[in-house]
Design a protein around this motif. Structure first.
Motif, PDB file in Angstrom:
ATOM      1  N   ALA B 340       0.746  -1.293  -0.084  1.00 22.07           N
ATOM      2  CA  ALA B 340      -0.006   0.062   0.231  1.00 22.07           C
ATOM      3  C   ALA B 340       1.007   1.282  -0.040  1.00 22.07           C
ATOM      4  O   ALA B 340       0.653   2.248  -0.657  1.00 22.07           O
ATOM      5  CB  ALA B 340      -0.916  -0.074   1.234  1.00 22.07           C
ATOM      6  N   GLU B 341       1.853   1.184   0.827  1.00 28.64           N
ATOM      7  CA  GLU B 341       2.826   2.340   0.781  1.00 28.64           C
ATOM      8  C   GLU B 341       3.616   2.658  -0.282  1.00 28.64           C
ATOM      9  O   GLU B 341       4.275   3.662  -0.440  1.00 28.64           O
ATOM     10  CB  GLU B 341       3.700   2.138   2.406  1.00 28.64           C
ATOM     11  N   THR B 342       3.618   1.841  -1.351  1.00 24.15           N
ATOM     12  CA  THR B 342       4.433   1.999  -2.392  1.00 24.15           C
ATOM     13  C   THR B 342       3.829   3.401  -3.026  1.00 24.15           C
ATOM     14  O   THR B 342       4.691   4.063  -3.900  1.00 24.15           O
ATOM     15  CB  THR B 342       4.514   0.864  -3.527  1.00 24.15           C
ATOM     16  N   ALA B 343       2.679   3.642  -2.898  1.00 28.59           N
ATOM     17  CA  ALA B 343       1.935   4.857  -3.412  1.00 28.59           C
ATOM     18  C   ALA B 343       2.360   5.949  -2.757  1.00 28.59           C
ATOM     19  O   ALA B 343       2.037   7.129  -3.121  1.00 28.59           O
ATOM     20  CB  ALA B 343       0.468   4.440  -3.372  1.00 28.59           C
ATOM     21  N   SER B 344       2.898   5.893  -1.494  1.00 30.81           N
ATOM     22  CA  SER B 344       3.262   6.965  -0.502  1.00 30.81           C
ATOM     23  C   SER B 344       4.583   7.941  -0.918  1.00 30.81           C
ATOM     24  O   SER B 344       5.695   7.176  -1.168  1.00 30.81           O
ATOM     25  CB  SER B 344       3.230   6.682   0.772  1.00 30.81           C
ATOM     26  N   GLU B 345       4.423   9.210  -0.729  1.00 30.50           N
ATOM     27  CA  GLU B 345       5.754   9.922  -0.887  1.00 30.50           C
ATOM     28  C   GLU B 345       6.160  10.145   0.631  1.00 30.50           C
ATOM     29  O   GLU B 345       7.440  10.641   0.649  1.00 30.50           O
ATOM     30  CB  GLU B 345       5.562  11.144  -1.607  1.00 30.50           C
ATOM     31  N   GLU B 368      -4.334  -0.359  -5.194  1.00 30.48           N
ATOM     32  CA  GLU B 368      -5.277   0.269  -6.057  1.00 30.48           C
ATOM     33  C   GLU B 368      -6.406   1.224  -5.003  1.00 30.48           C
ATOM     34  O   GLU B 368      -6.091   0.920  -3.798  1.00 30.48           O
ATOM     35  CB  GLU B 368      -6.422  -0.779  -6.472  1.00 30.48           C
ATOM     36  N   GLU B 369      -7.036   2.327  -5.644  1.00 32.69           N
ATOM     37  CA  GLU B 369      -7.885   3.061  -4.877  1.00 32.69           C
ATOM     38  C   GLU B 369      -7.296   3.806  -3.832  1.00 32.69           C
ATOM     39  O   GLU B 369      -7.743   3.895  -2.595  1.00 32.69           O
ATOM     40  CB  GLU B 369      -9.100   2.501  -4.331  1.00 32.69           C
ATOM     41  N   VAL B 370      -5.808   4.204  -3.719  1.00 32.20           N
ATOM     42  CA  VAL B 370      -5.035   4.797  -2.848  1.00 32.20           C
ATOM     43  C   VAL B 370      -5.710   6.110  -2.603  1.00 32.20           C
ATOM     44  O   VAL B 370      -5.902   6.916  -3.456  1.00 32.20           O
ATOM     45  CB  VAL B 370      -3.841   4.943  -3.344  1.00 32.20           C
ATOM     46  N   GLU B 371      -5.769   6.512  -1.158  1.00 28.21           N
ATOM     47  CA  GLU B 371      -6.059   7.905  -0.861  1.00 28.21           C
ATOM     48  C   GLU B 371      -5.056   8.294   0.295  1.00 28.21           C
ATOM     49  O   GLU B 371      -5.114   7.547   1.118  1.00 28.21           O
ATOM     50  CB  GLU B 371      -7.444   7.820  -0.327  1.00 28.21           C
ATOM     51  N   ILE B 372      -4.288   9.249   0.015  1.00 24.77           N
ATOM     52  CA  ILE B 372      -3.447   9.788   0.954  1.00 24.77           C
ATOM     53  C   ILE B 372      -4.133  10.884   1.705  1.00 24.77           C
ATOM     54  O   ILE B 372      -4.487  11.755   1.274  1.00 24.77           O
ATOM     55  CB  ILE B 372      -2.140  10.451   0.118  1.00 24.77           C
ATOM     56  N   ILE B 373      -4.157  10.644   3.266  1.00 22.59           N
ATOM     57  CA  ILE B 373      -4.676  11.618   3.867  1.00 22.59           C
ATOM     58  C   ILE B 373      -3.245  12.354   4.548  1.00 22.59           C
ATOM     59  O   ILE B 373      -2.679  11.908   5.449  1.00 22.59           O
ATOM     60  CB  ILE B 373      -5.398  10.955   5.025  1.00 22.59           C
ATOM     61  N   LYS B 374      -3.101  13.685   4.034  1.00 22.17           N
ATOM     62  CA  LYS B 374      -1.947  14.295   4.302  1.00 22.17           C
ATOM     63  C   LYS B 374      -1.698  14.431   6.005  1.00 22.17           C
ATOM     64  O   LYS B 374      -2.626  14.694   6.744  1.00 22.17           O
ATOM     65  CB  LYS B 374      -2.127  15.895   3.881  1.00 22.17           C
ATOM     66  N   GLY B 375      -0.963  14.020   6.368  1.00 26.89           N
ATOM     67  CA  GLY B 375      -0.276  13.928   7.897  1.00 26.89           C
ATOM     68  C   GLY B 375      -1.114  12.770   8.506  1.00 26.89           C
ATOM     69  O   GLY B 375      -0.556  12.921   9.751  1.00 26.89           O
ATOM     70  N   HIS B 376      -1.636  12.161   8.220  1.00 30.01           N
ATOM     71  CA  HIS B 376      -2.305  11.041   8.673  1.00 30.01           C
ATOM     72  C   HIS B 376      -2.174   9.735   8.325  1.00 30.01           C
ATOM     73  O   HIS B 376      -2.030   8.679   9.121  1.00 30.01           O
ATOM     74  CB  HIS B 376      -3.937  11.365   8.871  1.00 30.01           C
ATOM     75  N   GLY B 377      -1.993   9.550   6.892  1.00 31.86           N
ATOM     76  CA  GLY B 377      -1.521   8.158   6.542  1.00 31.86           C
ATOM     77  C   GLY B 377      -2.270   7.916   5.337  1.00 31.86           C
ATOM     78  O   GLY B 377      -2.473   9.083   4.386  1.00 31.86           O
ATOM     79  N   GLY B 384      -7.359  -6.924  -2.986  1.00 34.39           N
ATOM     80  CA  GLY B 384      -8.939  -7.231  -2.631  1.00 34.39           C
ATOM     81  C   GLY B 384      -9.064  -6.863  -1.307  1.00 34.39           C
ATOM     82  O   GLY B 384     -10.142  -6.860  -0.727  1.00 34.39           O
ATOM     83  N   MET B 385      -8.178  -6.738  -0.396  1.00 36.08           N
ATOM     84  CA  MET B 385      -8.226  -6.315   0.813  1.00 36.08           C
ATOM     85  C   MET B 385      -8.102  -4.993   1.112  1.00 36.08           C
ATOM     86  O   MET B 385      -7.281  -4.156   0.615  1.00 36.08           O
ATOM     87  CB  MET B 385      -7.319  -7.040   1.854  1.00 36.08           C
ATOM     88  N   ARG B 386      -8.971  -4.230   2.156  1.00 36.22           N
ATOM     89  CA  ARG B 386      -8.830  -2.801   2.498  1.00 36.22           C
ATOM     90  C   ARG B 386      -7.690  -2.461   3.615  1.00 36.22           C
ATOM     91  O   ARG B 386      -8.110  -3.044   4.629  1.00 36.22           O
ATOM     92  CB  ARG B 386     -10.329  -2.426   2.987  1.00 36.22           C
ATOM     93  N   ILE B 387      -6.895  -1.584   3.121  1.00 35.54           N
ATOM     94  CA  ILE B 387      -5.879  -1.582   4.146  1.00 35.54           C
ATOM     95  C   ILE B 387      -5.844   0.019   4.603  1.00 35.54           C
ATOM     96  O   ILE B 387      -5.956   1.162   3.787  1.00 35.54           O
ATOM     97  CB  ILE B 387      -4.521  -1.514   3.449  1.00 35.54           C
ATOM     98  N   VAL B 388      -5.761   0.226   5.679  1.00 34.93           N
ATOM     99  CA  VAL B 388      -5.620   1.610   6.480  1.00 34.93           C
ATOM    100  C   VAL B 388      -4.624   1.525   7.258  1.00 34.93           C
ATOM    101  O   VAL B 388      -4.330   0.828   8.369  1.00 34.93           O
ATOM    102  CB  VAL B 388      -7.006   1.782   7.335  1.00 34.93           C
TER     103      VAL B 388
END
Lengths: 77, 636
Positions: B340-345, B368-377, B384-388
């Motif tokens: 999941a974190e491969t999408a993170s800067e 997939e469906e990556v959403e970056i929440i600035k300062g939070h994760g 197919g699994m939902r990662i937070v």
């Protein structure tokens, strides 16, 4: 729009700045002229259809400042 | 007709010789010869001055040369040949000395420019050829051997070497470079051999841009400078009016001309700029890039320093210290979160991906469906699994329950200086990934130096958890620590400090600190090494990733401003004393000119001290050898 950078001998009087900038600014086709006092450079942006770098160089020389070298580049603007 | 510096030096030498001759004729009583020698000397030395005056006049510019020409003509007219010869000689000689000494204040920048690579060895069509550095194109394969300069910005694609990066970072201890490492134009191969694929060339290289920034910075004007220029603009015509009044009152042409020439604001006009130029030049050589004289002045005035934690006070190269998996396999959890974190800067995200790599995990799934929440994760779907993955707050916002046991585990990790990242899969908290970062070794000394240099309060702001923040705060003895802040919270905090009347410097290391850096009175970007955003938003850029450069920047700024003040007072004081002397008839044209030129020289010499300024510290020497020779020019 092109930019030319002229390298001159070290400048010593701050009043030279006004002299050079004023004279170049009055030339037709010169968009912007800036003197870098401490590095002894003149930067001028100009319209190459109206004027060429040699004319700019000649004006600076005529004002009493020998030009050591010049460098041309395409201006970003 | 033009006069080059060399021709002027010759004219000065010749007229100097003529003056000596005139003295000999005077001693031997040959008055006729004496006068003609003096007139000849006046004409030779006066010609270039009159020429400059005329050229300026043609451009409708009022120059000191014009004043001198009028004064000299007047002196010749009333038969004061000694006066006229001495004045023209002193004027030329003064200008010559000025040019020579001014060169010294510009030396730092010239040294830097001289470091620019001239030629490059490239491989084209399978052949090695040497071409001018400007003609290298992006994509060229460039060869650099021991002792050679890297002519482009690019990436190493073969070979291995120790590289001296002093031109970029000011740090002369060589750094090791191998495949894939970024290298910069202007750096020197200390030992080894490199093949570099060119990415940026010519004027686009970091080195070329540093030089351009420094050149522009030296031109930009400080408030003191602007004030002095305004002053000179009022002063010069004011003096002309005054001299007319003096003439009307005294009817004395000689006195009036003397008054006019002596009053010229020579030292005044250069007093502030020379200090700034020398100060900025010193900074550039030591890896501190001031964006302008204004930045130097503001940095000297600050009383509050705000630091970002990660990457600024700490190394910013965090490592995963522990993975707590709640009832599952730690490696499996890491693999999923890393995917999941491969999408993170974000640096924490990158650390997790790196750790996965270190553990030999390859072929991570595409998130997939990556959403970056600035300062939070972030949230994402992996296989197919939902990662937070992220902060406590992020868990709460996504309705993921944190059990008391998990909370206790997280707090324990955080108290030990870790950042705990909560990892949830399909709505269930599955574990914690702990990441820690070390404090920079030079941080302690830098903070001590700030306090010794008049900084009243040192504050740390961080997006990290409060335990990790408090630990760093305690270890460094900071005055205030504020944790768990978002980029906009940092901006608000800096704004509040400013509203309270503090003068705030904000130091940070990159994109997430950019808003706060821009908000502060003066923004400092750490360890830029050429990143565009920090170089553009900050007022001061520290090229090497070192806090002691920040401390140097601060003491250098103070020394520069002090130097500028000394110069201004000296220049103003000299002019007023001279004018008083002239009006009282104590100072004549020649002696006045001499004092005037001397004051200009003293002002420049004072500024030259800044070129060698090293913060009152002794130079680091290998093997603990104490340096002999000149002591620091300015002592704190």
């Amino acid at each position: 729009m092109k930019q030319v950078v002229l390298q001159m001998e070290a400048l010593t009087c701050p009043s030279c700045i006004k002299k050079i900038e004023g004279a170049l600014g009055k030339m037709d086709g010169v968009e912007q002229a800036k003197v870098l006092f401490n590095s002894g450079k003149v930067k001028a942006r100009f319209d190459e259809r109206k004027i060429n770098a040699e004319e700019i160089e000649r004006t600076v020389t005529k004002l009493g400042y020998p030009v050591l070298s010049k460098k041309m580049s395409q201006s970003a603007h | 007709m033009n006069m080059t510096g060399k021709q002027k030096a010759w004219i000065t030498a010749v007229t100097g010789g003529l003056l000596v001759l005139a003295i000999l004729f005077h001693l031997t009583g040959l008055q006729e010869l004496r006068s003609s020698t003096l007139i000849l000397s006046t004409v030779i030395a006066g010609a270039p001055i009159a020429l400059k005056a005329f050229q300026a006049l043609r451009m409708k510019a009022f120059s000191i040369e014009l004043l001198v020409t009028i004064a000299v003509a007047g002196a010749l007219f009333i038969g004061e040949y000694v006066e006229s010869a001495a004045v023209t000689f002193l004027f030329l000689f003064g200008a010559y000395l000025e040019a020579r000494t001014l060169e010294k204040t510009r030396k730092s920048l010239k040294d830097l420019v001289d470091m620019a690579p001239q030629e490059a060895t490239v491989v084209r069509d399978g052949r090695e050829m040497v071409i001018p550095a400007d003609e290298v194109e992006a994509g060229d394969r460039v060869l650099v051997r021991t002792g050679g300069k890297v002519p482009v910005d690019g990436r190493v694609a073969g070979g291995r070497a120790h590289l001296n990066e002093a031109a970029i970072t000011g740090e002369s201890v060589p750094a090791s470079k191998a495949d894939g490492d970024a290298v910069f134009s202007g750096t020197i191969v200390d030992s080894g051999y490199l093949e570099v694929i060119a990415e940026k060339t010519g004027d686009d290289t970091t080195f070329a841009r540093i030089i351009e920034l420094v050149e522009e910075a030296q031109e930009s004007k400080t408030k003191t400078q602007q004030f002095l220029e305004k002053f000179a603009n009022i002063y010069t015509p004011g003096i002309v009016v005054l001299s007319v009044i003096v003439y009307l009152l005294t009817q004395n042409i000689e006195l009036t001309l003397t008054f006019l020439v002596i009053a010229c604001p020579g030292a005044l006009v250069i007093s502030a700029p020379v200090s700034i130029v020398a100060g900025i030049g010193n900074g550039a050589k030591n890896g501190v890039l001031f964006k302008g004289g204004e930045s130097v002045e503001s940095l000297a005035k600050i009383d509050t320093v705000v630091f970002d934690k990660t990457g600024t006070l700490t190394k910013g190269r965090p490592e995963v210290t522990a993975i707590d998996a709640f009832g599952g396999d730690a490696d499996k959890l890491l693999r999923m979160i890393a995917a999941a974190e491969t999408a993170s800067e974000h640096h924490l995200g990158r650390t997790i991906v790196e750790e996965a790599g270190n553990r030999g995990m390859v072929g991570l799934e595409q998130p997939e469906e990556v959403e970056i929440i600035k300062g939070h994760g972030l949230t994402a779907t992996v296989g197919g699994m939902r990662i937070v993955a992220g902060t406590r707050k992020l868990m709460a916002e996504n309705g993921i329950g944190v059990t008391p046991e998990a909370e206790a585990a997280a707090t324990a990790r955080e108290k030990a200086g870790n950042t705990a990242i909560f990892a949830a899969v399909d709505g269930q908290l599955r574990g914690l990934i702990s990441i820690a970062d070390r404090i920079r070794p030079e941080a302690q000394d830098a903070i001590r130096s700030f306090r010794a240099n008049g900084v009243k309060q040192i504050i740390m702001l961080t997006g990290d958890n409060r335990h990790a923040a408090a630990l760093v705060g305690r270890q460094l003895g900071l005055d205030e620590v504020h944790a768990e802040l978002l980029p906009e919270d940092k901006v608000a905090f800096v704004k509040k400090l400013k509203d309270d009347g503090r003068r705030v410097a904000m130091a940070g290391d990159g994109v997430n600190d950019a808003p706060a850096i821009a908000t502060a009175d003066i923004g400092i970007a750490m360890g830029a090494g050429g990143t565009d955003i920090s170089m553009e938003t900050a007022d001061v850029v520290l090229m090497a990733d070192r806090l002691d450069q920040f401390a140097h920047a601060r003491s250098l700024a103070k020394a520069t401003v002090r130097n500028m003040k000394q110069n201004t007072w000296l220049a103003v004081g000299t002019v007023f004393l001279l004018l008083a002397g002239v009006l009282l008839g104590k100072i004549l044209l020649a002696s006045g000119m001499l004092i005037h030129e001397l004051s200009v020289l003293i002002v420049i010499l004072n500024a030259i001290r800044l070129v060698r300024y090293n913060g009152g510290k002794k130079e680091r020497m290998p093997g603990g050898v104490e340096p002999f020779g000149p002591q620091p020019a300015v002592v704190e």
